[in-house]
Design a protein around this motif. Structure first.
Motif, PDB file in Angstrom:
ATOM      1  N   THR A 189       2.766  -4.138  -9.704  1.00 33.33           N
ATOM      2  CA  THR A 189       2.453  -3.167  -8.652  1.00 33.33           C
ATOM      3  C   THR A 189       2.119  -3.860  -7.342  1.00 33.33           C
ATOM      4  OG1 THR A 189       1.634  -1.550 -10.268  1.00 33.33           O
ATOM      5  CG2 THR A 189       0.911  -1.279  -7.984  1.00 33.33           C
ATOM      6  N   TRP A 234      -4.365  -2.112  -6.549  1.00 36.18           N
ATOM      7  CA  TRP A 234      -4.403  -1.456  -5.242  1.00 36.18           C
ATOM      8  C   TRP A 234      -5.506  -2.042  -4.366  1.00 36.18           C
ATOM      9  CZ3 TRP A 234      -0.568   1.012  -3.149  1.00 36.18           C
ATOM     10  CH2 TRP A 234       0.411   1.559  -3.990  1.00 36.18           C
ATOM     11  N   LYS A 259       0.478   5.407  -4.424  1.00 38.25           N
ATOM     12  CA  LYS A 259      -0.579   5.109  -5.390  1.00 38.25           C
ATOM     13  C   LYS A 259      -0.762   6.240  -6.397  1.00 38.25           C
ATOM     14  CE  LYS A 259      -5.528   3.875  -5.089  1.00 38.25           C
ATOM     15  NZ  LYS A 259      -6.589   3.589  -4.084  1.00 38.25           N
TER      16      LYS A 259
END
Length: 364
Positions: A189, A234, A259
Motif C-alpha cells: 500500500t 497510511w 484509503k
C-alpha cells in the motif's frame, strides 16, 4: 562493471511448494540480462535448499539469507542489493510469462518513463485450474505516457506492485522503500502510493504477464491478526509526503477516498472483536477528514456512500456526512450496462482530470 537491465526481487518465506515454478519462470525469461535476487526470510522448510539448487545452475541468482524479519525488511534488503537499471518484484508463490521483462523494458526504454504498469492474471487450482485476466489498468490510460498526479485513475488501482517495473534511479532519488513493520502486511500500500505520487512519467499497458496465486493458504493477506497494519501504511504515506509539501498539497484530497477501500477491505476480513477495535480507528480518521472537508461524496456511488453512513459511523457522524453531501457539487454519473453489471463513471474536474470508475453494482 556492467549492470544488468533488470533486478528481479523474489522475497521467500516457506514457499517450497510453489518456488520451483516461480524461479523456473524467471530464469527462462527471453531477456537474459537480469539478476535474480532471492531474499530468504528465515524459512524453516526447504525453501533455501531450492534457491541454492537453482543458483548452482544459474549464476545470475543472488542469495540473501537472513533471520525472519518480515516482508518490508526483506524487500528493502533486496532494493539495497539491486544493481539493475530497473527493479521488478515477483512474489515467490506467483509465476510470470517468459516475455514479461523483455516487453516491459522495451516499453520503459522507448517511452523514457519511471514506471511501466500492466494487468495480471488471477491463478487458482481449486476446482480445476483457473487463470483469469484481471483488467485493473484504466482502459483510457493504456498505451500512452501519463503523469499520475494529473491523471489520477492509477491511484484507484489495486497495488499489484509485482505487475510492473520501476526505474531504480527513480526509487533511489525519492527514497521510495517499504515500511519495515515486523510481521506486518499491506506494505504494498505505502510503496504503491509513493510511486504514483512521485512519478512524472508512467506507461500503462493492457497486456498481462504475471500470474497471481489466489489459493496459497499461507498468504499474509489472509491473516486476521494484523488489525492495524493498514493504518501503519497510511501513517507512513503521510510521513513520506511531509517531505514534499507541494506534492502533498496536490494529492491530499485523494487520500481519504483511496484509503477508504483498504479500510473497508480490512474491516470485512476481521473477526468481531478485532472489527470493533479497528472500527474505532476508522471512525477517528474519518471524523478528521470530514472536519477538514477532505472527504467528499463526489467520488462514490450512492451504494458506497450509503455503506459509509450505515456501517462505519454512528448517528452523530452520519448527520455530518449528510451535510457534506448536500454542500458540495452532486456527482454526475454516466452509466452503462454490460453483462448484467451497471458501471458508474464519475466526472468532476474538482478532483479528477479523467473519469474514474466509482463502483460496480449488480442489477436487481
Amino acid at each position: 562493471m556492467i549492470c544488468p537491465k533488470v533486478s528481479v526481487l523474489v522475497p521467500c518465506y516457506n514457499v517450497e511448494k510453489y518456488l520451483p515454478e516461480c524461479l523456473g519462470s524467471i530464469v527462462n525469461q527471453t531477456l537474459r540480462d537480469i539478476e535474480i535476487i532471492c531474499i530468504n526470510d528465515g524459512s524453516t522448510d526447504s525453501t533455501l535448499d531450492i534457491i541454492k539448487s537453482y543458483a548452482e545452475q544459474d549464476k545470475r541468482i543472488v542469495i540473501i539469507d537472513k533471520p525472519n524479519e518480515g516482508y518490508g525488511k526483506s524487500m528493502n534488503r533486496g532494493l539495497d542489493a539491486a544493481t539493475g537499471e530497473y527493479i521488478a518484484i515477483v512474489e515467490s508463490d506467483d509465476w510470470v510469462d517468459t516475455n514479461m521483462f523483455e516487453t516491459l523494458v522495451k516499453l520503459a526504454d522507448t517511452n523514457k518513463v519511471d514506471v511501466v504498469k500492466s494487468n495480471f492474471y488471477e491463478y487458482t487450482t481449486e476446482n480445476g485450474k483457473k487463470n483469469l485476466k484481471v483488467n485493473i489498468v484504466p482502459a483510457w490510460d493504456c498505451g500512452r505516457v501519463i503523469n499520475p498526479r494529473r491523471e489520477t485513475g492509477v491511484f484507484w488501482m489495486p497495488p499489484s506492485i509485482w505487475a510492473a517495473i520501476y526505474r531504480r534511479n527513480f526509487l533511489k532519488k525519492y527514497d521510495i522503500r517499504f515500511l519495515e513493520t515486523p510481521g506486518a502486511s499491506y506494505q504494498d500500500t505505502g510503496f504503491n502510493f509513493k510511486v504514483w505520487a512521485m512519478a512524472e512519467r508512467a506507461f500503462l499497458t493492457s497486456d498481462a504477464f504475471l500470474h497471481y496465486r489466489c489459493d496459497n493458504a499461507n498468504s499474509s493477506v489472509k491473516s486476521s491478526g494484523k488489525v492495524f497494519c493498514v493504518c501503519d501504511e497510511w501513517d507512513e504515506i503521510d510521513r513520506f509526503l511531509g517531505q514534499y509539501p507541494n506534492i502533498k498539497k496536490g494529492v491530499t484530497k485523494l487520500i481519504p477516498h483511496i484509503k477508504l477501500g483498504s479500510y473497508l477491505w480490512n474491516l470485512d476480513r476481521l473477526t468481531d472483536d478485532a472489527r470493533k477495535q479497528f472500527r474505532k480507528r476508522f471512525q477517528s480518521d474519518y471524523k478528521k477528514y470530514i472536519k477538514n472537508n477532505d472527504f467528499q461524496k463526489v467520488c462514490f456511488s450512492d451504494k458506497s456512500w450509503y455503506r459509509i453512513q450505515t456501517t462505519i459511523f454512528p448517528y452523530s457522524v452520519k448527520y455530518n456526512l449528510l451535510k457534506v453531501f448536500y454542500n458540495i457539487v452532486r456527482p454526475v454519473y454516466k452509466t452503462d450496462v454490460r453483462g448484467g453489471v451497471k458501471n458508474y463513471y464519475v466526472f468532476n474536474k474538482r478532483i479528477h482530470s479523467r473519469k474514474i470508475p466509482a463502483i460496480r453494482i449488480e442489477n436487481d
